[in-house]
Design a protein around this motif. Structure first.
Motif, PDB file in Angstrom:
ATOM      1  N   MET A  15       0.851  -1.199   0.000  1.00  0.00           N
ATOM      2  CA  MET A  15       0.000   0.000   0.000  1.00  0.00           C
ATOM      3  C   MET A  15       0.888   1.251   0.000  1.00  0.00           C
ATOM      4  O   MET A  15       1.849   1.302   0.753  1.00  0.00           O
ATOM      5  N   ALA A  16       0.535   2.229  -0.789  1.00  0.00           N
ATOM      6  CA  ALA A  16       1.303   3.474  -0.765  1.00  0.00           C
ATOM      7  C   ALA A  16       1.195   4.084   0.624  1.00  0.00           C
ATOM      8  O   ALA A  16       0.124   4.069   1.214  1.00  0.00           O
ATOM      9  N   PRO A  17       2.310   4.561   1.165  1.00  0.00           N
ATOM     10  CA  PRO A  17       2.263   5.098   2.529  1.00  0.00           C
ATOM     11  C   PRO A  17       1.401   6.349   2.591  1.00  0.00           C
ATOM     12  O   PRO A  17       1.270   7.079   1.604  1.00  0.00           O
ATOM     13  N   ALA A  18       0.810   6.556   3.745  1.00  0.00           N
ATOM     14  CA  ALA A  18      -0.093   7.696   3.899  1.00  0.00           C
ATOM     15  C   ALA A  18       0.650   9.007   3.677  1.00  0.00           C
ATOM     16  O   ALA A  18       0.155   9.908   3.010  1.00  0.00           O
ATOM     17  N   SER A  19       1.845   9.105   4.252  1.00  0.00           N
ATOM     18  CA  SER A  19       2.608  10.327   3.995  1.00  0.00           C
ATOM     19  C   SER A  19       4.049   9.928   3.664  1.00  0.00           C
ATOM     20  O   SER A  19       4.586   8.991   4.233  1.00  0.00           O
ATOM     21  N   PRO A  20       4.637  10.628   2.690  1.00  0.00           N
ATOM     22  CA  PRO A  20       5.967  10.235   2.235  1.00  0.00           C
ATOM     23  C   PRO A  20       7.015  10.403   3.331  1.00  0.00           C
ATOM     24  O   PRO A  20       6.908  11.273   4.174  1.00  0.00           O
TER      25      PRO A  20
ATOM     26  N   SER B  75      -3.472   5.514  -8.846  1.00  0.00           N
ATOM     27  CA  SER B  75      -4.784   5.287  -8.236  1.00  0.00           C
ATOM     28  C   SER B  75      -4.576   4.941  -6.779  1.00  0.00           C
ATOM     29  O   SER B  75      -3.697   4.156  -6.443  1.00  0.00           O
ATOM     30  N   ARG B  76      -5.321   5.553  -5.955  1.00  0.00           N
ATOM     31  CA  ARG B  76      -5.247   5.256  -4.537  1.00  0.00           C
ATOM     32  C   ARG B  76      -6.548   4.574  -4.173  1.00  0.00           C
ATOM     33  O   ARG B  76      -7.542   5.184  -3.847  1.00  0.00           O
ATOM     34  N   ARG B  77      -6.529   3.264  -4.303  1.00  0.00           N
ATOM     35  CA  ARG B  77      -7.767   2.527  -4.176  1.00  0.00           C
ATOM     36  C   ARG B  77      -7.766   1.810  -2.834  1.00  0.00           C
ATOM     37  O   ARG B  77      -6.875   1.039  -2.539  1.00  0.00           O
TER      38      ARG B  77
ATOM     39  N   SER C 296       5.735  -3.756   0.465  1.00  0.00           N
ATOM     40  CA  SER C 296       4.392  -4.236   0.778  1.00  0.00           C
ATOM     41  C   SER C 296       4.334  -5.741   1.019  1.00  0.00           C
ATOM     42  O   SER C 296       3.325  -6.249   1.471  1.00  0.00           O
ATOM     43  N   GLY C 297       5.403  -6.458   0.689  1.00  0.00           N
ATOM     44  CA  GLY C 297       5.321  -7.900   0.926  1.00  0.00           C
ATOM     45  C   GLY C 297       6.443  -8.705   0.294  1.00  0.00           C
ATOM     46  O   GLY C 297       6.429  -9.931   0.372  1.00  0.00           O
ATOM     47  N   GLY C 298       7.391  -8.032  -0.316  1.00  0.00           N
ATOM     48  CA  GLY C 298       8.478  -8.745  -0.998  1.00  0.00           C
ATOM     49  C   GLY C 298       9.543  -9.218  -0.030  1.00  0.00           C
ATOM     50  O   GLY C 298      10.722  -8.906  -0.207  1.00  0.00           O
ATOM     51  N   PHE C 299       9.135  -9.931   0.995  1.00  0.00           N
ATOM     52  CA  PHE C 299      10.102 -10.405   1.992  1.00  0.00           C
ATOM     53  C   PHE C 299       9.505 -11.614   2.675  1.00  0.00           C
ATOM     54  O   PHE C 299       8.314 -11.913   2.524  1.00  0.00           O
ATOM     55  N   ILE C 300      10.344 -12.333   3.400  1.00  0.00           N
ATOM     56  CA  ILE C 300       9.852 -13.392   4.271  1.00  0.00           C
ATOM     57  C   ILE C 300      10.043 -12.882   5.690  1.00  0.00           C
ATOM     58  O   ILE C 300      11.140 -12.467   6.056  1.00  0.00           O
TER      59      ILE C 300
END
Ligand SMILES: Cc1cc2nc3c(=O)[nH]c(=O)nc-3n(C[C@H](O)[C@H](O)[C@H](O)COP(=O)(O)OP(=O)(O)OC[C@H]3O[C@@H](n4cnc5c(N)ncnc54)[C@H](O)[C@@H]3O)c2cc1C
Ligand code: HEM
Ligand code: HEM
Ligand code: SF4
Ligand code: F3S
Ligand code: FES
Lengths: 250, 638, 253
Positions: free
Chosen positions: A1-6, A18-20, C126-130
């Motif tokens: 997920m894209a972080p809420a704030s950079p 897209s921020r879905r 987001s998940g590319g790790f173990i």
């Protein structure tokens, strides 16, 4: 997920396209929220299309057996499932499935297409030199709509009869012949089917990737299948208008 | 300055365990309050940042790369050692320890090396669990091979990309912590200064390479894992951007710099093809397992290699070192190659290489097996030279590769500045005067995963209740001002020469004077030439563009400026060390048959240099080395 | 050899960019393409023009820093080649070579040929790790990994994160990158516990930044490590499974 704030300037410079929020819809509707899910939908609806187009082409071959055979087949479609199902009931079920499939297929195609355009807002200024992406794969978004328009015109012509020069309900053979005695119709049918051929040539290969059918023992067959399939469909379909135009079928 | 290695008392086997037991612990609830800055996200830095994050510390990690995955560790090819003894060929923690001390020519600290050997075992476990796809046997067990300088198979590898896979493992562990919020990752940001307040590391000043903005960051502790300084030679196997600035700036702030002259020249690199050469490419040492090194017996033998009959070939390593043959340690192999080339028996268009021939092993093992083992290296070689090693022997020549020297650290990897820890190639490490193949990855990960998280924690435990020094403290402000001034100076010099042209010239001095062989006259000349070149640099460098955006030349200027000072220190250290050991070969000190001659009476010490101010020579401090377990002997690979 | 270079120059993300033409003379066929850019840059500095900014570091095809469109192909002509491994003997004397930065919404331009590829890090994050914290690992040989599996995982793991797949893909999709990382981990026994969570998170993060895959297959030819689009198929399968699997039964075979 894209972080809420950079968390750094590097990160801040990148805007998601897209921020879905994760879909909370129940399965399988949640699939449609993602592009990979949409591709599954396209593949499954594509397969429905492939099945239809195969059956339709094979059925239409009865043209070569003469009016009685073809008309009988057309009638058979309507009485399919008799005596258990009322007349045209099964046909309408099939029609609904096809319609829903087509709508989903087309919607998914356009929605992915717009995403992909957003993914590269600034085009390359120099000429691309493609190695693998071929004419068929790059024109899916054009051959698709051509087929869509064709389907509409085709229904007007041979199902609803609105544009048919002499439409007689139930006289399928007659309707086909009078339609293809117009040269423009022949050209449109042939062109549309060539477009369909390209669409299928990529599509019938691509769908295996989309649903993850990938096995070293089968991979060589996927391309071969797509080629044979597309050629067979195009050859069969194109033969009808040409046969009429040449007077072989009359 | 007082050097205290803080080596705990006791038998070496239990030293690290006991030491860990004696460490102070930080209550889990308090860990979040401690802020640790990690500079560098290579193997050592990423592993340390990830592990500290997992423990719950509040970590900020800086790297000048755009992603941690680009760190130079990614380029390591050959493998990583561990004393697993999976091959059942007599390996053990003790043997790895022994080999490393001996390989390092008895210039490393026994206690550190023993810990390294012990930890090696855990590293492999950790990496496999992270998904590092090491080579496997058909039965599914891990496969090992042997590597330069040892007679057991203890090297784990992932094709020719071991460093890549290990770094990706560490990077992924790091990204997991970034996701968890324990680590803040700040890429494309270069540390330009260390800030010391009340004698303790208080934080760093960094420059954002995209915006040019200079900012201060404070913490309870700073970990430096910024890699090695091989690029002081300009041409080296290091990545183009590898540099010594972080370490050097820390040195200027009071951290002792140790054993600067211990640089490693790697024997198997692709020879330069001309003046344009921007860097040298390593061909993994593992090639020496199956390749045989030779030169034509006659000077100026113009025949193609395949035309030269066996009788006219000199397999000089096999001849001179019958028991180790082509697998002698790097320094020995490198010097031997240099001597062949100097004697006019070099091969290739520029006569600047020796052959590494696979014909025999292709015959013995078959093309497929060789392809399986070295396919990607062969491909890499062919890409660069246009020659296919299956058809014609490779040409190789030594090149600068690794820095054994670095910031001085104690047993806890703490520098002479309390609160500043150093891991990976940046410290003067566990390799003494020569590093064995496949041991740098091991050391980087041992430091990062296992040593630093423990020792930094111990340090932090003593800081409970204290706050990091605020970044508006005068020490931070003056460091920022200094950087602003230096930036202004660089941008305003408006000279005539590019930074690279100076770097190349420095590199030439370094290679000629401090390459594989050193002598007094050459070193003294270097000590005259480098300061002159440095002055010219400040007078005549030309940097275009602006300072408030991405500016490659400006970045390089900061780095090359520090390389000048480091180059001088290397010369000074080399001059001081009147002996030959490991990678440091003083022509004046060799045996009758040309082997390195160590002087344990006088030089069995770590040379730690203290900064005395710009233009002043550093002063030397000695940390004596004692050997209780491995007794110094002349290395022999005969 | 002599070459004419048409290089995209753009001083910042929002500035206007255009091609500039430079001559590079006296080039040896042993030089790499980046060394030619070095030569051009030295000439530019001499002439008082700002040098071309481009990312690079290892110059041996492993760090993934370099990358640009060379004559309309990501990393230039040739398969399994990063820009830094492109040698001038691939070109003909007198050729005009056009160089352009990679274009993708997810790769905002920084300057000239330098782009920001940090979106790829977001996917790994987001998940590319173990998830195995330091110290929690079992003995390495406890879980045997069949050689073919280790090899297949390694094939995928070779990805250098250069982003050429995105640059080459007509859709700007990062499928090859994402699938390569995901499958590296999903193929291994060690990666099974998080397999479906990983598939879900990585795909959905990828889709926030990148286009979608319509199976052009261009990426695998641009990829300097020649990673096969097979991994994309595996990813699609894993994603579907991720959405429908009863994960309570994951412990069963
Ligand atoms: C071609 C090659 C092959 C090798 N092969 C092997 C092998 O087979 N086996 C083996 O054991 N060893 C090998 N080595 C050695 C080994 O790779 C390195 O010693 C080791 O990877 C160094 O790791 P590190 O973490 O200390 O530093 P690096 O990986 O160099 O990382 C340095 C980090 O610090 C950052 N950094 C540096 N300065 C600053 C600054 N001022 N501000 C911010 N960030 C900064 C960088 O961005 C980077 O993230 C090889 C080395 C080379 C050159
Ligand atoms: C009824 C006729 C059609 C059939 C049989 C058909 C079939 C297919 C198939 C099998 C695929 C491949 C799916 C996959 O790879 O997963 C596909 C893809 C595609 N179709 Fe159709 N399609 C039809 C009509 C259309 C129409 C009317 C459009 C109009 C927009 C369209 C647009 C696309 C596009 C853009 C793709 C590319 C996506 C991809 O390659 O996966 N198709 N089609
Ligand atoms: C040139 C080749 C073709 C011929 C000769 C042909 C002929 C016909 C005929 C005669 C009908 C009417 C059947 C009836 O009313 O019983 C029909 C219906 C239809 N055709 Fe075709 N067709 C051709 C190609 C296609 C193609 C390529 C498509 C789709 C892409 C298509 C889609 C349809 C559809 C959707 C119907 C309506 C079926 C229904 O009644 O529900 N046809 N076609
Ligand atoms: S998959 Fe290939 S092209 Fe894509 S980032 Fe990885 S190495 Fe580059
Ligand atoms: S080129 Fe693009 S469309 Fe898919 S197969 Fe590769 S990502
Ligand atoms: S510079 Fe590292 S991959 Fe090209």
């Amino acid at each position: 997920m894209a972080p809420a704030s950079p968390r750094s300037t590097v990160e801040a410079a990148v805007e998601p396209i897209s921020r879905r929020p994760a879909s909370t819809a129940p399965w399988p509707l949640n699939l449609y929220a993602s592009a990979v899910g949409k591709k599954w939908v396209m593949a499954v609806t594509g397969v429905i299309g492939l099945l239809f187009i195969t059956g339709h082409m094979v059925g239409n071959l009865k043209i070569y057996l003469g009016p009685t055979e073809l008309n009988h087949y057309a009638e058979g479609l309507r009485t399919f499932g008799a005596p258990f199902a009322p007349r045209e009931a099964i046909l309408w079920v099939i029609r609904s499935v096809l319609t829903v499939a087509l709508v989903l297929h087309v919607h998914a195609a356009f929605s992915l297409w717009t995403t992909n355009r957003r993914a590269r807002p600034v085009a390359y200024a120099s000429r691309r030199d493609y190695i693998a992406a071929n004419y068929a794969s790059r024109t899916m978004i054009w051959t698709g709509p051509i087929v869509l328009l064709f389907i509409f015109a085709h229904l007007m012509d041979l199902t609803w009869g609105a544009t048919n020069p002499d439409f007689v309900s139930g006289e399928v053979y007659h309707n086909v012949v009078v339609s293809f005695q117009r040269y423009p119709a022949v050209i449109i049918y042939v062109a549309a089917n060539v477009a369909l051929g390209f669409h299928l040539w990529h599509g019938a290969w691509s769908l295996f990737q989309s649903i993850g059918v990938n096995n070293p023992y089968l991979n060589g067959l996927r391309r071969a299948f797509a080629t044979v399939f597309a050629l067979a469909i195009v050859a069969g379909n194109v033969s009808f208008p040409i046969a009429v135009a040449l007077g072989i079928v009359s | 300055m007082e050097l205290n290695a803080h080596i705990p008392e006791g038998p070496i086997e239990t030293l690290w365990d006991n030491h860990r037991f004696n460490m102070r612990l930080v209550n889990p609830a308090n860990k979040r309050r401690f802020h640790v800055i990690v500079i560098g996200t290579g193997l050592a830095g990423a592993a340390a940042a990830a592990s500290l994050g997992e423990l719950g510390y509040n970590v900020t990690a800086f790297t000048y790369h755009d992603s941690p995955r680009r760190a130079h560790s990614i380029a390591a090819q050959g493998g990583i050692n561990a004393a697993k003894n999976y091959a059942n060929d007599g390996d053990s923690v003790h043997r790895l320890f022994y080999d490393t001390v001996k390989g390092g020519d008895f210039r490393s600290r026994e206690a550190n090396v023993y810990r390294l050997a012990q930890t090696s075992v855990n590293i492999i476990d950790q990496c496999v669990a992270q998904g590092v796809p090491f080579a496997r046997e058909y039965g599914g067990a891990l496969e090992n091979r042997s590597f330069g300088g040892v007679q057991v198979s203890r090297t784990f590898y992932a094709r020719g990309q071991t460093g890549q896979q290990l770094l990706l493992g560490a990077y992924q562990a790091l990204m997991r912590q970034v996701d968890a919020g324990t680590v803040r990752l700040v890429p494309r940001t270069e540390m330009l200064d260390l800030v010391v307040v009340d004698g303790k590391a208080a934080g760093v000043v960094v420059r954002d390479l995209i915006t040019g903005e200079v900012s201060s960051h404070s913490a309870h502790a700073v970990v430096l894992a910024t890699g090695g300084y091989g690029n002081v030679y300009y041409l080296s196997t290091n990545a183009k951007k590898s540099n010594a600035t972080a370490a050097w700036r820390a040195h200027r702030r009071g951290a002792a710099f140790a054993n600067a002259c211990f640089t490693q020249i790697h024997p198997t690199c692709i020879p330069a093809s001309g003046e344009h050469q921007s860097k040298l490419t390593l061909m993994s040492e593992s090639l020496r397992n199956d390749g045989r090194i030779w030169v034509p017996k006659d000077q100026g033998d113009g025949r193609a290699p395949n035309q030269i009959p066996e009788a006219d070939r000199d397999y000089y390593l096999e001849r001179a070192y019958p028991s180790f043959g082509n697998l002698v340690p790097r320094d020995v192999a490198s010097r031997a190659a240099k001597r062949q080339v100097d004697a006019g028996r070099g091969v290739g268009p520029l006569k600047n290489g020796v052959y590494l021939d696979f014909a025999e092993s292709i015959g013995r093992l078959g093309r497929n097996e060789i392809f399986e083992r070295y396919g990607n290296l062969f491909e890499m070689y062919e890409r660069i030279t246009g020659e296919d090693p299956f058809e014609t022997p490779m040409r190789i020549y030594p090149a600068t590769h690794y820095a054994m020297g670095g910031l001085w650290v104690d047993y806890n990897l703490q520098s002479t500045i309390p609160g500043m820890f150093v891991g990976g190639e940046a410290n003067f490490s566990d390799h003494g005067a020569n590093r064995l193949g496949a041991s740098a990855l091991m050391q980087g990960l041992a430091d990062g995963y296992f040593v630093l998280p423990a020792t930094v924690g111990d340090y932090l435990a003593g800081m409970l209740g204290s706050q990091p020094v605020p970044t508006d403290h005068e020490a931070f402000k003056s460091a920022e001002r200094e950087i602003a001034d230096r930036t202004k100076q660089f941008m305003g010099t408006n000279g005539k020469r590019s930074v690279d042209s100076f770097h190349k010239e420095l590199g030439k001095i370094m290679w000629d004077r401090m390459g594989m062989e050193r002598d007094r006259a050459g070193l003294e000349a270097a000590l005259r030439d480098i300061p002159m070149l440095r002055e010219e640099f400040y007078r005549d460098v030309k940097i275009l563009g602006t300072a408030d955006g991405l500016n490659d030349s400006l970045e390089k200027a900061f780095r090359v400026a520090d390389f000048f000072e480091l180059g001088e220190l290397i010369a000074r250290d080399a001059l001081n060390r009147e002996e030959s050991c490991g990678g440091h070969f003083r022509v004046e000190h060799q045996t009758a048959d040309g082997e390195a001659e160590r002087d344990d009476e006088q030089f069995s010490y770590v040379a730690a240099w203290e900064w005395k101010g710009p233009g002043q020579p550093q002063t030397l401090h000695q940390e004596p080395l004692t050997f209780n377990y491995v007794h110094p002997a002349q290395r022999s690979y005969k | 050899m002599d070459f004419t270079l048409k290089v995209w120059r753009q001083s910042g993300p929002d500035a206007r960019g255009q091609f500039e033409t430079y001559q590079a003379g006296g080039i040896s066929e042993d030089m790499s393409f980046l060394e030619v850019l070095d030569v051009v840059n030295e000439n530019l500095i001499d002439a008082g023009t700002e040098p071309i900014a481009f990312d690079h570091d290892c110059r041996e095809g492993i760090c993934g820093s370099c990358g640009m469109m060379v004559n309309g192909q990501a990393h230039g002509p040739g398969t399994r080649t990063a820009t830094c491994q492109l040698h001038m003997r691939t070109f003909k004397d007198g050729d005009t070579i056009t160089v352009e930065p990679w274009r993708s919404a997810a790769f905002p331009l920084v300057r000239d040929l330098t782009v920001n590829r940090s979106a790829l890090d977001r996917i790994v994050e987001s998940g590319g790790f173990i998830s195995v914290s330091t110290g929690a690992a079992p003995e390495a040989n406890l879980i045997p990994v069949p050689k073919v599996v280790a090899e297949a995982a390694m094939d995928a793991a070779e990805c250098i994160g250069c982003g050429a797949c995105v640059a080459a893909c007509p859709n700007g999709a990062a499928q090859l990158f994402t699938a390569a990382k995901m499958q590296h981990l999903n193929l291994l026994p060690q990666g099974q516990s998080e397999r479906y969570q990983r598939a879900e998170r990585m795909v959905e993060t990828m889709e926030e930044y990148f286009g979608s895959c319509t199976n052009h297959g261009e990426c695998q030819y641009a990829c300097p490590k020649g990673i096969s689009i097979d991994v994309i198929a595996y990813m699609n399968r894993d994603y579907m499974a991720a959405k429908s699997k009863n994960r309570k039964l994951l412990g069963q075979k």
